[in-house]
Design an enzyme around this catalytic site. Structure first.
Site, PDB file in Angstrom:
ATOM      1  N   CYS A 296       0.857  -1.194   0.000  1.00  0.00           N
ATOM      2  CA  CYS A 296       0.000   0.000   0.000  1.00  0.00           C
ATOM      3  C   CYS A 296       0.891   1.242   0.000  1.00  0.00           C
TER       4      CYS A 296
ATOM      5  N   CYS B  82       2.202   3.255  -3.160  1.00  0.00           N
ATOM      6  CA  CYS B  82       1.389   4.284  -3.821  1.00  0.00           C
ATOM      7  C   CYS B  82       0.818   5.320  -2.860  1.00  0.00           C
ATOM      8  N   HIS B  83       0.610   4.929  -1.618  1.00  0.00           N
ATOM      9  CA  HIS B  83      -0.089   5.828  -0.687  1.00  0.00           C
ATOM     10  C   HIS B  83       0.843   6.404   0.393  1.00  0.00           C
TER      11      HIS B  83
ATOM     12  N   CYS C 163      -7.937  -2.510  -4.280  1.00  0.00           N
ATOM     13  CA  CYS C 163      -6.550  -2.098  -4.487  1.00  0.00           C
ATOM     14  C   CYS C 163      -5.605  -3.289  -4.404  1.00  0.00           C
TER      15      CYS C 163
ATOM     16  N   CYS D 201     -35.454  -2.580  11.086  1.00  0.00           N
ATOM     17  CA  CYS D 201     -34.384  -1.965  11.870  1.00  0.00           C
ATOM     18  C   CYS D 201     -34.925  -0.710  12.558  1.00  0.00           C
TER      19      CYS D 201
ATOM     20  N   CYS E 195     -36.904  -0.597  15.975  1.00  0.00           N
ATOM     21  CA  CYS E 195     -36.088  -0.557  17.192  1.00  0.00           C
ATOM     22  C   CYS E 195     -35.255   0.717  17.264  1.00  0.00           C
ATOM     23  N   HIS E 196     -34.485   1.011  16.207  1.00  0.00           N
ATOM     24  CA  HIS E 196     -33.460   2.053  16.333  1.00  0.00           C
ATOM     25  C   HIS E 196     -33.960   3.471  16.088  1.00  0.00           C
TER      26      HIS E 196
ATOM     27  N   ARG F  65     -22.242  -6.661  12.624  1.00  0.00           N
ATOM     28  CA  ARG F  65     -23.269  -6.204  13.575  1.00  0.00           C
ATOM     29  C   ARG F  65     -24.641  -6.242  12.926  1.00  0.00           C
TER      30      ARG F  65
ATOM     31  N   CYS G 285     -28.112  -8.329  14.214  1.00  0.00           N
ATOM     32  CA  CYS G 285     -29.483  -7.842  14.407  1.00  0.00           C
ATOM     33  C   CYS G 285     -30.451  -8.579  13.480  1.00  0.00           C
TER      34      CYS G 285
HETATM   35  C1  HEC Z   1      -0.079   0.662  -7.561  1.00  0.00           C
HETATM   36  C2  HEC Z   1      -0.639   1.698  -6.739  1.00  0.00           C
HETATM   37  C3  HEC Z   1      -1.572   1.333  -5.586  1.00  0.00           C
HETATM   38  C4  HEC Z   1      -1.356   0.420  -4.594  1.00  0.00           C
HETATM   39  C5  HEC Z   1      -0.213  -0.531  -4.416  1.00  0.00           C
HETATM   40  C6  HEC Z   1      -2.488   0.551  -3.705  1.00  0.00           C
HETATM   41  N1  HEC Z   1      -3.346   1.491  -4.154  1.00  0.00           N
HETATM   42 FE1  HEC Z   1      -4.966   2.211  -3.196  1.00  0.00          FE
HETATM   43  N2  HEC Z   1      -5.366   3.437  -4.761  1.00  0.00           N
HETATM   44  C7  HEC Z   1      -4.617   3.546  -5.898  1.00  0.00           C
HETATM   45  C8  HEC Z   1      -5.305   4.405  -6.844  1.00  0.00           C
HETATM   46  C9  HEC Z   1      -4.815   4.766  -8.234  1.00  0.00           C
HETATM   47  C10 HEC Z   1      -6.486   4.825  -6.215  1.00  0.00           C
HETATM   48  C11 HEC Z   1      -7.588   5.727  -6.752  1.00  0.00           C
HETATM   49  C12 HEC Z   1      -8.343   5.080  -7.838  1.00  0.00           C
HETATM   50  C13 HEC Z   1      -9.129   3.873  -7.429  1.00  0.00           C
HETATM   51  O1  HEC Z   1     -10.061   4.016  -6.638  1.00  0.00           O
HETATM   52  O2  HEC Z   1      -8.820   2.762  -7.903  1.00  0.00           O
HETATM   53  C14 HEC Z   1      -6.475   4.210  -4.897  1.00  0.00           C
HETATM   54  C15 HEC Z   1      -7.445   4.420  -3.950  1.00  0.00           C
HETATM   55  C16 HEC Z   1      -7.390   3.937  -2.658  1.00  0.00           C
HETATM   56  C17 HEC Z   1      -8.294   4.327  -1.599  1.00  0.00           C
HETATM   57  C18 HEC Z   1      -9.395   5.359  -1.697  1.00  0.00           C
HETATM   58  C19 HEC Z   1      -8.780   6.723  -1.560  1.00  0.00           C
HETATM   59  C20 HEC Z   1      -9.794   7.821  -1.659  1.00  0.00           C
HETATM   60  O3  HEC Z   1      -9.452   8.959  -1.304  1.00  0.00           O
HETATM   61  O4  HEC Z   1     -10.926   7.574  -2.091  1.00  0.00           O
HETATM   62  C21 HEC Z   1      -7.945   3.613  -0.485  1.00  0.00           C
HETATM   63  C22 HEC Z   1      -8.591   3.671   0.879  1.00  0.00           C
HETATM   64  C23 HEC Z   1      -6.819   2.782  -0.866  1.00  0.00           C
HETATM   65  N3  HEC Z   1      -6.513   3.007  -2.177  1.00  0.00           N
HETATM   66  C24 HEC Z   1      -6.209   1.902  -0.014  1.00  0.00           C
HETATM   67  C25 HEC Z   1      -5.157   1.078  -0.401  1.00  0.00           C
HETATM   68  C26 HEC Z   1      -4.588   0.064   0.465  1.00  0.00           C
HETATM   69  C27 HEC Z   1      -5.015  -0.195   1.916  1.00  0.00           C
HETATM   70  C28 HEC Z   1      -3.621  -0.555  -0.253  1.00  0.00           C
HETATM   71  C29 HEC Z   1      -2.786  -1.751   0.164  1.00  0.00           C
HETATM   72  C30 HEC Z   1      -3.555  -2.979   0.446  1.00  0.00           C
HETATM   73  C31 HEC Z   1      -3.570   0.094  -1.551  1.00  0.00           C
HETATM   74  N4  HEC Z   1      -4.523   1.060  -1.611  1.00  0.00           N
HETATM   75  C32 HEC Z   1      -2.666  -0.212  -2.553  1.00  0.00           C
HETATM   76  C33 HEC Z   1      -3.404   2.955  -6.113  1.00  0.00           C
HETATM   77  C34 HEC Z   1      -2.821   1.995  -5.314  1.00  0.00           C
HETATM   78  C1  HEC Z   2     -35.517  -6.007  18.290  1.00  0.00           C
HETATM   79  C2  HEC Z   2     -34.859  -4.720  18.211  1.00  0.00           C
HETATM   80  C3  HEC Z   2     -33.793  -4.520  17.153  1.00  0.00           C
HETATM   81  C4  HEC Z   2     -33.938  -4.612  15.782  1.00  0.00           C
HETATM   82  C5  HEC Z   2     -35.175  -4.968  14.995  1.00  0.00           C
HETATM   83  C6  HEC Z   2     -32.654  -4.253  15.228  1.00  0.00           C
HETATM   84  N1  HEC Z   2     -31.763  -3.978  16.228  1.00  0.00           N
HETATM   85 FE1  HEC Z   2     -29.874  -3.282  15.973  1.00  0.00          FE
HETATM   86  N2  HEC Z   2     -29.591  -3.363  17.995  1.00  0.00           N
HETATM   87  C7  HEC Z   2     -30.540  -3.713  18.933  1.00  0.00           C
HETATM   88  C8  HEC Z   2     -29.943  -3.698  20.259  1.00  0.00           C
HETATM   89  C9  HEC Z   2     -30.656  -4.039  21.562  1.00  0.00           C
HETATM   90  C10 HEC Z   2     -28.599  -3.306  20.068  1.00  0.00           C
HETATM   91  C11 HEC Z   2     -27.529  -3.147  21.143  1.00  0.00           C
HETATM   92  C12 HEC Z   2     -27.480  -1.740  21.580  1.00  0.00           C
HETATM   93  C13 HEC Z   2     -26.140  -1.359  22.080  1.00  0.00           C
HETATM   94  O1  HEC Z   2     -25.147  -1.926  21.614  1.00  0.00           O
HETATM   95  O2  HEC Z   2     -26.083  -0.449  22.913  1.00  0.00           O
HETATM   96  C14 HEC Z   2     -28.405  -3.092  18.640  1.00  0.00           C
HETATM   97  C15 HEC Z   2     -27.234  -2.654  18.055  1.00  0.00           C
HETATM   98  C16 HEC Z   2     -27.098  -2.283  16.726  1.00  0.00           C
HETATM   99  C17 HEC Z   2     -25.931  -1.629  16.164  1.00  0.00           C
HETATM  100  C18 HEC Z   2     -24.671  -1.240  16.922  1.00  0.00           C
HETATM  101  C19 HEC Z   2     -24.808   0.113  17.542  1.00  0.00           C
HETATM  102  C20 HEC Z   2     -23.528   0.624  18.130  1.00  0.00           C
HETATM  103  O3  HEC Z   2     -23.545   1.759  18.646  1.00  0.00           O
HETATM  104  O4  HEC Z   2     -22.504  -0.036  18.094  1.00  0.00           O
HETATM  105  C21 HEC Z   2     -26.186  -1.435  14.835  1.00  0.00           C
HETATM  106  C22 HEC Z   2     -25.269  -0.775  13.833  1.00  0.00           C
HETATM  107  C23 HEC Z   2     -27.502  -1.977  14.573  1.00  0.00           C
HETATM  108  N3  HEC Z   2     -28.039  -2.474  15.736  1.00  0.00           N
HETATM  109  C24 HEC Z   2     -28.108  -1.989  13.321  1.00  0.00           C
HETATM  110  C25 HEC Z   2     -29.309  -2.617  13.056  1.00  0.00           C
HETATM  111  C26 HEC Z   2     -29.830  -2.835  11.722  1.00  0.00           C
HETATM  112  C27 HEC Z   2     -29.179  -2.389  10.429  1.00  0.00           C
HETATM  113  C28 HEC Z   2     -31.016  -3.486  11.876  1.00  0.00           C
HETATM  114  C29 HEC Z   2     -31.918  -4.021  10.784  1.00  0.00           C
HETATM  115  C30 HEC Z   2     -31.322  -4.970   9.866  1.00  0.00           C
HETATM  116  C31 HEC Z   2     -31.247  -3.641  13.310  1.00  0.00           C
HETATM  117  N4  HEC Z   2     -30.189  -3.133  13.975  1.00  0.00           N
HETATM  118  C32 HEC Z   2     -32.390  -4.205  13.869  1.00  0.00           C
HETATM  119  C33 HEC Z   2     -31.858  -3.999  18.676  1.00  0.00           C
HETATM  120  C34 HEC Z   2     -32.410  -4.145  17.414  1.00  0.00           C
END
Ligand code: HEC
Ligand code: HEC
Length: 286
Positions: free
Chosen positions: A99, A102-103, A137, A200, A203-204, A243, A247
């Site tokens: 990474c 390039c970065h 990437c 979701c 509840c939320h 997570r 849920c």
């Molecule tokens: C050969 C060059 C190259 C390498 C190696 C590379 N990247 Fe990238 N990366 C890019 C380019 C070019 C972009 C922007 C275009 C795209 O999205 O493909 C990018 C975009 C990204 C972005 C989004 C940046 C933004 O501002 O949106 C992330 C996050 C990222 N790379 C993470 C990584 C990580 C983590 C690794 C290693 C596992 C990695 N890259 C390896 C070239 C590289």
């Molecule tokens: C029956 C009630 C209920 C439903 C339906 C439910 N959740 Fe939850 N969810 C909870 C409870 C309880 C927690 C734990 C709260 C905590 O971590 O403080 C939780 C935690 C989470 C968290 C983590 C919050 C944190 O701060 O880390 C996410 C994200 C989340 N729910 C997303 C969803 C999504 C997306 C759905 C639907 C696909 C969903 N929940 C449906 C009850 C529910």
């Protein structure tokens, strides 16, 4: 034997949680009307039962600063940060690059990059999550294999690169071609699904701040700003999509695979509504 007992306890805890919320739901004003609405394909707009301020008061009364204090003493997920940094500098794949090639050293040029993710990407076409961008990437730029989602290395690298944006506000855009994916994510959040016919949002949004047995249902503000997080219940670090799947399981609903279109759209919707919240990884939760 001990294992069996603990499984049974888990089962009863889960059943009680669901019964409690079902009860809340059925006997609340509007609950019966909502239940008639079973197969609705459109969004049933819901209003929170209390202000965020009131919710937060209840949260503090219930949990105090337990997790904040634990995190101060040392979040177990912090270990992943060092390993993630090493991975960012590690050469892998057929092109002989890391990474950092390039970065920049320690990939420091990616500071701030996480604030605009998830985002629309015309090449998919669809929603590019931060985790998916990193794997893209690896494959395209490095000729390396993608890291398995939720594996130690995948979480460590994603968390480290995301931590470079700590303290910066989320600013996800839903303009132009991104819009339909946002709408799909919103529908996924509001749609009733699973054997218990929950959404979701019930509840939320509607019942945030109410207790469901030993859990306080959280308000969805700040739901997307702290992932990957360490969860005590998991005894492990995990992603936001893990997570979601937890849920969905409690709702007895289908659980699409990690990084599937549905979970990416859901992550897009939830992160957008958290715009302005400050990124802070790793988080720590019960
Ligand atoms: C050969 C060059 C190259 C390498 C190696 C590379 N990247 Fe990238 N990366 C890019 C380019 C070019 C972009 C922007 C275009 C795209 O999205 O493909 C990018 C975009 C990204 C972005 C989004 C940046 C933004 O501002 O949106 C992330 C996050 C990222 N790379 C993470 C990584 C990580 C983590 C690794 C290693 C596992 C990695 N890259 C390896 C070239 C590289
Ligand atoms: C029956 C009630 C209920 C439903 C339906 C439910 N959740 Fe939850 N969810 C909870 C409870 C309880 C927690 C734990 C709260 C905590 O971590 O403080 C939780 C935690 C989470 C968290 C983590 C919050 C944190 O701060 O880390 C996410 C994200 C989340 N729910 C997303 C969803 C999504 C997306 C759905 C639907 C696909 C969903 N929940 C449906 C009850 C529910």
């Amino acid at each position: 034997m001990i294992k069996k007992i603990s499984n049974l306890r888990k089962f009863f805890a889960c059943a009680a949680l669901i019964l409690a919320v079902t009860w809340l739901h059925a006997f609340s004003p509007g609950g019966a009307r909502a239940a008639d609405n079973k197969a609705a394909a459109t969004i049933e707009e819901l209003t929170p039962s209390m202000s965020y301020k009131e919710y937060h008061k209840r949260y503090e009364a219930y949990y105090g600063d337990t997790t904040a204090r634990m995190a101060e003493e040392g979040n177990p997920a912090d270990f992943l940060l060092d390993d993630g940094k090493d991975l960012a500098n590690k050469v892998e794949g057929s092109k002989g690059k890391s990474c950092a090639s390039c970065h920049g050293k320690d990939a420091l040029k990616l500071k701030g990059a996480a604030t605009t993710y998830p985002r629309y990407d015309a090449r998919l076409p669809g929603i590019m999550t931060f985790a998916l961008q990193i794997n893209t990437c690896r494959q395209k730029q490095m000729g390396a294999r993608p890291l398995k989602y939720e594996s130690y290395d995948q979480l460590a690298l994603t968390m480290y690169i995301k931590s470079l944006s700590n303290g910066m506000p989320i600013k996800v855009s839903i303009d132009g071609p991104a819009r339909p994916f946002f709408e799909k994510g919103k529908i996924a959040y509001y749609k009733r699904q699973g054997q218990l016919n929950f959404s979701c949002a019930i509840c939320h949004v509607q019942y945030a701040g109410y207790k469901a047995r030993s859990n306080l249902i959280s308000n969805n503000k700040h739901h997307a700003d702290h992932w990957p997080s360490y969860r005590l219940k998991w005894g492990k670090t995990g992603s936001l999509q893990r997570r979601f799947r937890g849920c969905l399981k409690n709702m007895r609903a289908k659980r699409p695979p990690l990084q599937s279109e549905m979970l990416r759209n859901l992550e897009f919707y939830l992160t957008y509504i958290n715009n302005g919240d400050l990124i802070q990884v790793p988080g720590m939760r019960m």
